[in-house]
Design a protein around this motif. Structure first.
Motif, PDB file in Angstrom:
ATOM      1  N   GLY A 149       3.293  -0.562 -11.351  1.00 13.21           N
ATOM      2  CA  GLY A 149       3.856  -1.455 -10.352  1.00 13.21           C
ATOM      3  C   GLY A 149       2.974  -2.634 -10.020  1.00 13.21           C
ATOM      4  O   GLY A 149       3.412  -3.794 -10.103  1.00 13.21           O
ATOM      5  N   PRO A 150       1.696  -2.397  -9.640  1.00 19.82           N
ATOM      6  CA  PRO A 150       0.858  -3.533  -9.256  1.00 19.82           C
ATOM      7  C   PRO A 150       0.547  -4.499 -10.391  1.00 19.82           C
ATOM      8  O   PRO A 150       0.164  -5.636 -10.144  1.00 19.82           O
ATOM      9  N   GLN A 151       0.733  -4.086 -11.633  1.00 21.54           N
ATOM     10  CA  GLN A 151       0.436  -4.956 -12.767  1.00 21.54           C
ATOM     11  C   GLN A 151       1.644  -5.719 -13.279  1.00 21.54           C
ATOM     12  O   GLN A 151       1.496  -6.596 -14.124  1.00 21.54           O
ATOM     13  N   SER A 152       2.829  -5.381 -12.776  1.00 19.21           N
ATOM     14  CA  SER A 152       4.025  -6.008 -13.334  1.00 19.21           C
ATOM     15  C   SER A 152       4.994  -6.547 -12.289  1.00 19.21           C
ATOM     16  O   SER A 152       5.639  -7.564 -12.516  1.00 19.21           O
ATOM     17  N   GLU A 153       5.111  -5.897 -11.126  1.00 25.41           N
ATOM     18  CA  GLU A 153       6.180  -6.236 -10.188  1.00 25.41           C
ATOM     19  C   GLU A 153       6.003  -7.582  -9.505  1.00 25.41           C
ATOM     20  O   GLU A 153       6.964  -8.313  -9.286  1.00 25.41           O
ATOM     21  N   GLY A 154       4.758  -7.905  -9.132  1.00 26.30           N
ATOM     22  CA  GLY A 154       4.541  -8.997  -8.197  1.00 26.30           C
ATOM     23  C   GLY A 154       4.670  -8.480  -6.772  1.00 26.30           C
ATOM     24  O   GLY A 154       5.082  -7.342  -6.539  1.00 26.30           O
ATOM     25  N   ASN A 155       4.340  -9.330  -5.814  1.00 22.14           N
ATOM     26  CA  ASN A 155       4.275  -8.885  -4.421  1.00 22.14           C
ATOM     27  C   ASN A 155       5.512  -9.228  -3.603  1.00 22.14           C
ATOM     28  O   ASN A 155       5.457  -9.236  -2.372  1.00 22.14           O
ATOM     29  N   HIS A 176       2.904  -4.408   2.854  1.00 23.04           N
ATOM     30  CA  HIS A 176       1.495  -4.044   2.957  1.00 23.04           C
ATOM     31  C   HIS A 176       0.741  -4.569   1.738  1.00 23.04           C
ATOM     32  O   HIS A 176       1.309  -4.673   0.651  1.00 23.04           O
ATOM     33  N   GLN A 177      -0.536  -4.828   1.914  1.00 26.13           N
ATOM     34  CA  GLN A 177      -1.419  -5.141   0.790  1.00 26.13           C
ATOM     35  C   GLN A 177      -1.986  -3.845   0.216  1.00 26.13           C
ATOM     36  O   GLN A 177      -2.269  -2.894   0.950  1.00 26.13           O
ATOM     37  N   ASN A 178      -2.177  -3.816  -1.098  1.00 25.95           N
ATOM     38  CA  ASN A 178      -3.050  -2.788  -1.654  1.00 25.95           C
ATOM     39  C   ASN A 178      -4.443  -3.391  -1.819  1.00 25.95           C
ATOM     40  O   ASN A 178      -4.672  -4.564  -1.494  1.00 25.95           O
ATOM     41  N   VAL A 179      -5.386  -2.598  -2.303  1.00 23.51           N
ATOM     42  CA  VAL A 179      -6.773  -3.077  -2.349  1.00 23.51           C
ATOM     43  C   VAL A 179      -6.941  -4.279  -3.271  1.00 23.51           C
ATOM     44  O   VAL A 179      -7.822  -5.120  -3.040  1.00 23.51           O
ATOM     45  N   PHE A 180      -6.104  -4.391  -4.303  1.00 22.73           N
ATOM     46  CA  PHE A 180      -6.215  -5.550  -5.196  1.00 22.73           C
ATOM     47  C   PHE A 180      -5.624  -6.806  -4.557  1.00 22.73           C
ATOM     48  O   PHE A 180      -6.141  -7.909  -4.751  1.00 22.73           O
ATOM     49  N   ASP A 181      -4.546  -6.634  -3.808  1.00 24.60           N
ATOM     50  CA  ASP A 181      -4.010  -7.765  -3.049  1.00 24.60           C
ATOM     51  C   ASP A 181      -5.069  -8.300  -2.086  1.00 24.60           C
ATOM     52  O   ASP A 181      -5.294  -9.512  -1.990  1.00 24.60           O
ATOM     53  N   TYR A 182      -5.713  -7.390  -1.378  1.00 21.00           N
ATOM     54  CA  TYR A 182      -6.731  -7.785  -0.402  1.00 21.00           C
ATOM     55  C   TYR A 182      -7.929  -8.425  -1.093  1.00 21.00           C
ATOM     56  O   TYR A 182      -8.438  -9.463  -0.647  1.00 21.00           O
ATOM     57  N   TRP A 183      -8.378  -7.826  -2.178  1.00 21.43           N
ATOM     58  CA  TRP A 183      -9.543  -8.346  -2.896  1.00 21.43           C
ATOM     59  C   TRP A 183      -9.271  -9.765  -3.396  1.00 21.43           C
ATOM     60  O   TRP A 183     -10.115 -10.658  -3.259  1.00 21.43           O
ATOM     61  N   TYR A 184      -8.073  -9.971  -3.947  1.00 15.22           N
ATOM     62  CA  TYR A 184      -7.748 -11.315  -4.427  1.00 15.22           C
ATOM     63  C   TYR A 184      -7.659 -12.310  -3.272  1.00 15.22           C
ATOM     64  O   TYR A 184      -8.104 -13.457  -3.394  1.00 15.22           O
ATOM     65  N   ALA A 185      -7.112 -11.887  -2.147  1.00 16.75           N
ATOM     66  CA  ALA A 185      -6.987 -12.781  -0.996  1.00 16.75           C
ATOM     67  C   ALA A 185      -8.341 -13.189  -0.442  1.00 16.75           C
ATOM     68  O   ALA A 185      -8.504 -14.294   0.099  1.00 16.75           O
ATOM     69  N   PRO A 206      -2.449 -11.023  -8.272  1.00 16.61           N
ATOM     70  CA  PRO A 206      -1.298 -10.134  -8.459  1.00 16.61           C
ATOM     71  C   PRO A 206      -0.019 -10.594  -7.769  1.00 16.61           C
ATOM     72  O   PRO A 206       0.936  -9.818  -7.682  1.00 16.61           O
ATOM     73  N   ASP A 207       0.038 -11.834  -7.288  1.00 15.12           N
ATOM     74  CA  ASP A 207       1.212 -12.265  -6.522  1.00 15.12           C
ATOM     75  C   ASP A 207       2.487 -12.264  -7.364  1.00 15.12           C
ATOM     76  O   ASP A 207       3.552 -11.873  -6.889  1.00 15.12           O
ATOM     77  N   MET A 240      -4.586   1.805  -3.899  1.00 19.01           N
ATOM     78  CA  MET A 240      -4.734   2.289  -2.534  1.00 19.01           C
ATOM     79  C   MET A 240      -4.313   1.212  -1.532  1.00 19.01           C
ATOM     80  O   MET A 240      -4.757   0.065  -1.631  1.00 19.01           O
ATOM     81  N   PRO A 241      -3.446   1.548  -0.560  1.00 16.42           N
ATOM     82  CA  PRO A 241      -3.146   0.584   0.496  1.00 16.42           C
ATOM     83  C   PRO A 241      -4.424   0.115   1.193  1.00 16.42           C
ATOM     84  O   PRO A 241      -5.278   0.937   1.549  1.00 16.42           O
ATOM     85  N   ALA A 242      -4.551  -1.187   1.364  1.00 18.81           N
ATOM     86  CA  ALA A 242      -5.790  -1.747   1.918  1.00 18.81           C
ATOM     87  C   ALA A 242      -6.077  -1.205   3.315  1.00 18.81           C
ATOM     88  O   ALA A 242      -7.247  -0.964   3.672  1.00 18.81           O
TER      89      ALA A 242
END
Length: 468
Positions: free
Chosen positions: A15-21, A26-35, A47-48, A121-123
């Motif tokens: 999901g996090p590698q293909s779906e987009g946000n 909620h953010q997961n840890v990769f969403d947060y890290w990128y932000a 990952p947007d 993991m959810p951020a």
């Protein structure tokens, strides 16, 4: 080489590698890290959007069908499905998306293989509780799993609790290539136990809730035998301990319900053994997987460490072994990984001889290279013969393992469509299908036509495959 009747030819993603946000609350840890640190990601790509699977999945699935993909391993995003992590309350928009997706897959003739956790993991849970360091998060994961089983139990025949838990340890708690980039060996040990516990709790919930007769639940592990650099006793001892930590730490609890006694003794003597109750150990003992997914890309070669593990130093698993680079190896230079197909045969035999010949399948195998446009012809076709060679050679070894009696029933390529690969983003392309990330135009590569023939004939095509 004709594979067994009913052998499953598929592809894998997450999901996090293909779906987009899109429509995630909620953010997961990769969403947060990128932000917070976009410069950590290759060319600043986050990952947007990824492969826009959230919006494009009807068309994407048709392309996958043309590539001969009959099953797709993908994941539900915890951060998309659940509205309130503490109560397990479902986010209706997320629930509806996955229901539509699974229904469309079935209508397209592509069987869903669903993973509950794929590094995402959810951020909020990482920041509030420390993620997998917390047994409270283990309980929250159980609530999430229960909701997923209730929602989609009538749609899904193949469930998996985790993807590559060892990478969670390596990336987040040992070697700093995934957020939160902690270096803490003892914490990694506790995380390993907690993930095994979380998997067992999800399996128990599955058996309590599931009414889909014939549905199974498993785990996806990245496996490779630990090869000693030489026959020296010190190198062989390094390989023995590396095998325990790298493979058996998750493999043995998942299949046998116990932890390797020699690894437990080692961790206890080093005063880093996990905190566990008798009830938790009983739960793990009573909830094993039905089938195993094996991700394999490269071998793990080790030698004795330069410094004795008895030295005064912070505890890390690799105080007992050192990674070894084989001179003269064949390597995917863009990724820095040795190409060694025979390990897949060795894995097949190990599962047969050491783990009761449990039903298993290759859940990921593939080759990604950089600057793949250099292999594109004037008509936009990527001639990825290197990928065909890679899959062919690994399938030869897998076929040998099956002929020797290993109970393997499928092979899933990584991946269907070029997808976002964590901090490496789109640096290396793995797909059977090309994705122009600027236009989201997706086209079959040469390997997709090769895979289609393989899938429909169930016979390994030659590497000098000619396009139709």
């Amino acid at each position: 080489m004709k594979f067994p009747e009913g052998f499953v030819w598929g592809a894998a993603s997450s999901g996090p590698q293909s779906e987009g946000n899109f429509n995630k609350i909620h953010q997961n840890v990769f969403d947060y890290w990128y932000a917070t640190e976009p410069g950590e990601f290759f060319q600043g790509v986050g990952p947007d959007l990824t492969s826009n699977f959230y919006n494009d999945y009807p068309n994407d699935l048709q392309l996958m069908k043309k590539a001969g993909i009959k099953a797709l391993r993908l994941s539900i995003q915890w951060s998309r499905l659940i509205q309130d992590f503490e109560t397990g309350t479902v986010n209706q928009a997320g629930a509806d998306f996955y229901r539509r997706l699974f229904a469309t897959m079935k209508a397209t003739g592509i069987e869903p293989y669903v993973t509950l956790f794929h590094f995402d993991m959810p951020a909020d849970l990482q920041h509030q509780y420390g993620g997998w360091q917390s047994k409270h998060v283990v309980s929250l994961f159980e609530k999430y799993a229960k909701e997923a089983f209730k929602l989609y139990g009538n749609q899904i025949n193949h469930w998996f609790t985790f993807n590559e838990p060892k990478v969670i340890l390596d990336g987040q708690y040992l070697y700093q290539f995934h957020y939160p980039k902690i270096v803490d060996g003892p914490s990694a040990v506790q995380v390993a136990f907690n993930i095994n516990l979380a998997s067992a709790k999800a399996i128990a919930a599955f058996h309590q809730i599931n009414t889909n007769v014939g549905a199974t639940i498993g785990m996806i592990l990245n496996l490779t035998p630990a090869y000693a650099a030489s026959e020296k006793p010190c190198d062989k001892e390094a390989a023995r301990i590396a095998e325990l930590w790298t493979n058996d730490l998750f493999l043995q609890p998942a299949i046998r319900g116990t932890f390797p006694s020699s690894l437990v003794d080692l961790l206890k003597s080093d005063h880093v053994l996990w905190n566990a109750t008798g009830a938790e150990l009983d739960l793990i003992a009573n909830n094993q997987i039905d089938e195993l997914g094996v991700n394999y890309y490269h071998p793990f070669r080790v030698e004795a460490p330069d410094v004795s593990p008895k030295s005064l130093q912070d505890w890390m698993p690799d105080i007992y072994f050192k990674e070894y680079q084989m001179p003269g190896r064949i390597e995917n230079v863009d990724r820095g990984w040795e190409i060694y197909p025979k390990a897949l045969y060795d894995i097949a035999i190990s599962i047969k001889e050491r783990f009761g010949n449990i039903p298993w399948f290759v859940s990921e195998n593939g080759m990604g290279v950089s600057r793949e446009d250099r292999f594109m012809d004037d008509y936009g076709m990527v001639h990825d013969d290197y990928r065909i060679d890679f899959m062919h050679d690994h399938l030869v070894e897998l076929f040998r393992g099956i002929k020797a009696g290993s109970n393997c029933h499928g092979y899933f390529a990584w991946t269907a469509i070029d997808n976002w690969s964590w901090k490496n983003a789109y640096r290396n392309r793995y797909g059977l299908i090309r994705n122009n990330i600027h236009t989201q135009e997706k086209t079959l590569k040469k390997s997709a036509y090769w895979f289609n023939q393989l899938s429909h004939q169930n016979i390994l095509p030659p590497t000098n495959f000619k396009l139709p």
